[in-house]
Design a protein around this motif. Structure first.
Motif, PDB file in Angstrom:
ATOM      1  N   VAL A 197       0.712  -1.300   0.135  1.00 40.45           N
ATOM      2  CA  VAL A 197       0.070   0.027   0.045  1.00 40.45           C
ATOM      3  C   VAL A 197       0.946   1.187   0.049  1.00 40.45           C
ATOM      4  N   ASP A 198       2.042   1.252   0.753  1.00 38.79           N
ATOM      5  CA  ASP A 198       2.802   2.351   0.932  1.00 38.79           C
ATOM      6  C   ASP A 198       3.491   2.635  -0.379  1.00 38.79           C
ATOM      7  N   ARG A 240     -18.253   0.900   1.091  1.00 39.31           N
ATOM      8  CA  ARG A 240     -17.464   1.493   1.866  1.00 39.31           C
ATOM      9  C   ARG A 240     -16.707   2.773   1.120  1.00 39.31           C
ATOM     10  N   THR A 241     -15.751   2.187   0.068  1.00 37.87           N
ATOM     11  CA  THR A 241     -15.179   2.816  -0.806  1.00 37.87           C
ATOM     12  C   THR A 241     -15.959   4.024  -1.492  1.00 37.87           C
ATOM     13  N   GLU A 269      -8.727  -2.119  -6.849  1.00 35.90           N
ATOM     14  CA  GLU A 269     -10.033  -2.826  -6.484  1.00 35.90           C
ATOM     15  C   GLU A 269      -9.572  -4.193  -6.162  1.00 35.90           C
ATOM     16  N   GLU A 270      -8.272  -4.990  -6.649  1.00 42.50           N
ATOM     17  CA  GLU A 270      -7.997  -5.949  -5.812  1.00 42.50           C
ATOM     18  C   GLU A 270      -7.825  -5.925  -4.371  1.00 42.50           C
ATOM     19  N   MET A 271      -7.138  -4.868  -4.012  1.00 40.57           N
ATOM     20  CA  MET A 271      -6.517  -4.488  -2.767  1.00 40.57           C
ATOM     21  C   MET A 271      -7.821  -4.299  -1.848  1.00 40.57           C
ATOM     22  N   ILE A 272      -8.517  -3.545  -2.297  1.00 39.24           N
ATOM     23  CA  ILE A 272      -9.804  -3.443  -1.554  1.00 39.24           C
ATOM     24  C   ILE A 272     -10.751  -4.562  -1.279  1.00 39.24           C
ATOM     25  N   VAL A 273     -10.766  -5.415  -2.378  1.00 34.05           N
ATOM     26  CA  VAL A 273     -11.727  -6.432  -2.280  1.00 34.05           C
ATOM     27  C   VAL A 273     -11.140  -7.935  -1.357  1.00 34.05           C
ATOM     28  N   THR A 274      -9.837  -7.882  -1.703  1.00 34.92           N
ATOM     29  CA  THR A 274      -9.143  -9.153  -1.083  1.00 34.92           C
ATOM     30  C   THR A 274      -8.469  -8.657   0.282  1.00 34.92           C
ATOM     31  N   GLY A 275      -8.158  -7.334   0.519  1.00 36.24           N
ATOM     32  CA  GLY A 275      -7.754  -6.668   1.746  1.00 36.24           C
ATOM     33  C   GLY A 275      -9.017  -6.932   2.652  1.00 36.24           C
ATOM     34  N   TYR A 310      -6.356  -1.630   5.248  1.00 36.37           N
ATOM     35  CA  TYR A 310      -5.979  -1.482   4.070  1.00 36.37           C
ATOM     36  C   TYR A 310      -7.248  -0.558   3.216  1.00 36.37           C
ATOM     37  N   VAL A 311      -8.384  -0.821   3.292  1.00 40.09           N
ATOM     38  CA  VAL A 311      -9.504  -0.177   2.582  1.00 40.09           C
ATOM     39  C   VAL A 311      -9.489   1.333   2.589  1.00 40.09           C
TER      40      VAL A 311
END
Length: 230
Positions: free
Chosen positions: A85-86, A154-155, A106-112, A117-118
């Motif tokens: 993320v950083d 939420r995003t 989107e992948e980071m949001i859904v799998t996180g 993370y989100v």
């Protein structure tokens, strides 16, 4: 891809060097994380990432995306995903922050699928792209507002936190109204947060919005009016 391997290895080795096994269990418990922690504290992680990014530059957009996704997908410890993320938000790679990265985020949001993370990705990655490319991103956020996945929803609600006068109130209204009846804590909290932040710019708009939406949960309403005497 040597640059990717070099950076990923430096991140992993650096985090291993910062590990504090005595702190790791409490960090994992606090975040309710299935993935274990190394116990690397945030200030030390930030210093490590600053050095590693400077010493292992990524030459192009493909290597940038590859490095982020490698750290994210292959993470064995939660700090590796924090590093992904950083790196995704490093100023040195700002020239690649456009709608072409939305699939990655989107992948980071859904799998996180958790707020640590989100929220960072929604507000500091998706948000700026939304402001830069509203014609492309607004329709996507409106779609996400009705998605089955609560983290996409939420995003859509919180992605404009920090937008101030640049807030698209139509998008904010529609994203909130799409989720106003949902009983999920993170959605209710997110609605209140988004309104509370916009109240710093347009308090009268937020007061009127709250007054006009009786279906707002007590949590959302309380958060929205937190600094408005409500």
């Amino acid at each position: 891809m040597d640059a990717v391997k070099s950076l990923v290895s430096a991140v992993r080795n650096g985090l291993a060097g910062l590990a504090d096994p005595a702190k790791a269990p409490a960090m994992q418990a606090y975040m309710k994380s299935e993935m274990p922690y190394r116990g690397a504290q945030k200030p030390a992680r930030a210093a490590l990432l600053k050095r590693v990014i400077a010493e292992h530059p990524l030459p192009d957009r493909v290597s940038f995306s590859s490095a982020v996704l490698t750290l994210w997908r292959e993470a064995e410890f939660r700090e590796e995903r924090y590093a992904a993320v950083d790196i995704s938000g490093s100023r040195g790679y700002g020239r690649w922050q456009d709608s072409g990265l939305l699939d990655l985020y989107e992948e980071m949001i859904v799998t996180g699928a958790w707020w640590d993370y989100v929220d960072e990705v929604a507000i500091r990655r998706v948000g700026p792209i939304l402001r830069a490319e509203p014609e492309t991103v607004t329709p996507l956020m409106l779609t996400w507002a009705y998605d089955d996945d609560k983290w996409r929803r939420r995003t859509s609600v919180i992605c404009q936190v920090g937008s101030k006068a640049g807030t698209d109130t139509d998008l904010l209204t529609r994203a909130i109204e799409a989720n106003i009846d949902d009983k999920d804590f993170f959605l209710r909290k997110g609605i209140g947060w988004a309104l509370r932040e916009y109240a710093k710019t347009e308090p009268d708009w937020v007061r009127a919005f709250v007054a006009a939406h009786a279906a707002l949960s007590n949590l959302s309403r309380r958060e929205a009016l937190k600094h408005l005497g409500g």
